[in-house]
Scaffold this motif. Structure first.
Motif, PDB file in Angstrom:
ATOM      1  N   GLY A 170      39.565  46.095  43.355  1.00  0.00           N
ATOM      2  CA  GLY A 170      40.910  45.546  43.447  1.00  0.00           C
ATOM      3  C   GLY A 170      40.994  44.060  43.203  1.00  0.00           C
ATOM      4  O   GLY A 170      42.061  43.458  43.390  1.00  0.00           O
ATOM      5  N   GLU A 171      39.901  43.450  42.781  1.00  0.00           N
ATOM      6  CA  GLU A 171      39.931  42.025  42.453  1.00  0.00           C
ATOM      7  C   GLU A 171      40.559  41.846  41.078  1.00  0.00           C
ATOM      8  O   GLU A 171      40.401  42.682  40.190  1.00  0.00           O
ATOM      9  N   THR A 172      41.275  40.742  40.893  1.00  0.00           N
ATOM     10  CA  THR A 172      41.986  40.511  39.637  1.00  0.00           C
ATOM     11  C   THR A 172      41.033  40.105  38.522  1.00  0.00           C
ATOM     12  O   THR A 172      40.158  39.258  38.718  1.00  0.00           O
ATOM     13  N   VAL A 173      41.207  40.714  37.350  1.00  0.00           N
ATOM     14  CA  VAL A 173      40.489  40.314  36.138  1.00  0.00           C
ATOM     15  C   VAL A 173      41.448  39.430  35.349  1.00  0.00           C
ATOM     16  O   VAL A 173      42.407  39.928  34.754  1.00  0.00           O
ATOM     17  N   PRO A 174      41.244  38.104  35.354  1.00  0.00           N
ATOM     18  CA  PRO A 174      42.239  37.154  34.835  1.00  0.00           C
ATOM     19  C   PRO A 174      42.801  37.488  33.450  1.00  0.00           C
ATOM     20  O   PRO A 174      44.019  37.527  33.264  1.00  0.00           O
ATOM     21  N   GLU A 175      41.942  37.712  32.464  1.00  0.00           N
ATOM     22  CA  GLU A 175      42.427  37.945  31.096  1.00  0.00           C
ATOM     23  C   GLU A 175      43.253  39.232  31.020  1.00  0.00           C
ATOM     24  O   GLU A 175      44.306  39.264  30.382  1.00  0.00           O
TER      25      GLU A 175
END
Length: 453
Positions: A170-175
């Protein structure tokens, strides 16, 4: 038939190959080959399903399907597999092999030596084992469902294939997250599914699988409640439960997007993608109907009250709106109360439910065509007005983008077709009157632009 004359096929399967090296299948193959050699049979075919479960009858198993076809074609009369549950976990499929053993003399042997479907004792054992295996599958499924529900209730992301924009935890993948935000922004700003896909592809932005975007893949992103930070279980949003991950889109934006995606026009061939600035946007001043493109260069209403050359009308509308956006007070055009959006969203849902009910009643024969059209025309008219107001209340729309630009007039003029349409619809109503018969000069008085308050 002498045992030595049997032609043997081997079926190998493992539910999950975590390494991708096929080592478990290789071990199964070795033991099956030993049985064939010990019995003096001739190996004629091998069928493999690596990392494919047999618990779900709906799941495609290419190797198993090819095995069945080969047997039906008479290519073998002996079948060797590591264990019965490698061959199938479906009682119905087992009965097919029992029938083959009883009726056609198929010799089915397992590497553990526990199954012989040519005897009544062997068939009894196989059926009992299959029932036990099926029970284990059902218990495992129940445990998994309970665990998935608990994870959702705690606001944790579901296990399995990760969602674009997030890691499995659930961590954000920036791109990827920025790509998702852009998809919502484009569609929310007035672009259609088709034009959103075209813009992304033209800019070289590919989907996570490396393929170009298409309307279906764009829609998959737009309809996923998890992007609004909402916990989901079994396809349903858990009311009052917020996900413990970063939301990539605001709740109000997500709700408005769902309202647009539920537009009844999307269920027909008409769709919402447009080729002309005023198609479905400008209104006939006499009958109030929306005009459409006609004969490649004109606009006209369904009743042909107006029949206008498209180029002159579009240029005039563009000039008037561009001039309005060039004024210093252009920002006041966006002064709309946000608290009015929620009831509009709710009303649009109610109206769409009424349309669905009318469709169901008509299909069931409860109402005739006359009553159906009378009922739906009234609802569609109100729905159109409600959703127009909704678009006027949107934040982050094409109008926001234009007004937030250093030069709003230039931003409008240089925007995409769908973005310009969204701005025009948010700012004003354009009504077309009949032109003067035989006149080749454009008359601005025949295009009435009324600014929305």
């Amino acid at each position: 038939m002498p045992t030595a004359t049997r032609r043997a096929a081997v079926y190998l399967r493992i539910s999950l190959d975590q390494t991708g090296e096929g080592l478990a299948v290789a071990r199964q193959r070795e033991q099956c080959q030993q049985i064939i050699e010990q019995r003096g049979w001739t190996a004629v075919a091998e069928f493999v399903d690596n990392s494919i479960s047999a618990s779900d009858a709906r799941k495609n198993r290419p190797g198993y399907d090819a095995l069945v076809k080969a047997y039906e074609a008479g290519r073998f009369d002996a079948l060797v597999t590591y264990d019965l549950d490698r061959l199938t976990r479906q009682p119905r499929q087992l009965e097919d092999w029992v029938d083959a053993a009883e009726g056609k003399g198929l010799a089915l042997v397992t590497a553990n030596g526990e199954a012989d479907l040519t005897t009544d004792a062997g068939r009894l054992f196989a059926r009992i084992k299959m029932a036990v295996a099926r029970s284990e599958v059902e218990r495992k499924s129940a445990r998994q469902k309970a665990a998935a529900l608990q994870r959702a209730q705690l606001g944790r992301p579901p296990l399995g294939v990760r969602l674009t924009g997030y890691t499995p935890k659930g961590e954000t993948v920036p791109e990827e997250a920025e790509m998702v935000r852009r998809i919502f922004k484009l569609f929310h700003s007035g672009e259609s599914l088709k034009s959103t896909a075209r813009i992304l592809t033209a800019d070289g932005v590919m989907a996570r699988n490396g393929k170009p975007w298409n309307p279906s893949s764009v829609r998959d992103i737009l309809t996923n409640p998890r992007y609004a930070g909402r916990a989901v279980y079994d396809g349903q949003v858990l009311e009052g439960v917020r996900g413990k991950w970063e939301a990539l889109v605001a709740d109000d934006v997500f709700d408005v997007v769902q309202a647009r995606l539920s537009d009844p026009r999307r269920r027909t061939q008409q769709g919402t993608d447009r080729k002309h600035l005023g198609s479905g946007l400008y209104v006939c001043d006499e009958c109030g109907a929306r005009v459409t493109g006609f004969a490649g260069s004109q606009y006209r209403c369904k009743a042909t009250h107006v029949n206008r050359v498209r180029a002159g009308v579009d240029q005039y509308v563009m000039d008037v709106v561009t001039e309005r956006l060039s004024r210093e007070d252009a920002a006041v055009l966006l002064a709309r109360p946000d608290d009015a959006l929620a009831p509009l969203v709710e009303r649009s849902r109610e109206l769409r439910d009424q349309l669905a009910a009318a469709d169901a009643d008509y299909d069931a024969g409860y109402i005739d065509g006359v009553r159906y059209h009378a009922r739906t025309e009234r609802v569609r008219a109100e729905l159109e007005a409600v959703e127009r107001d909704m678009r006027g209340h949107q934040t982050g729309t094409a109008l926001d983008e234009v007004l937030g630009a250093p030069d709003p007039a230039a931003a409008f003029r240089d925007g995409s077709l769908m973005a310009r349409r969204a701005v025009i619809e948010a700012l004003c109503e354009v009504r077309l009157r009949k032109g003067r018969h035989g006149s080749k000069t454009f008359d601005p008085g025949t295009v009435v632009i009324t600014w929305r308050s």
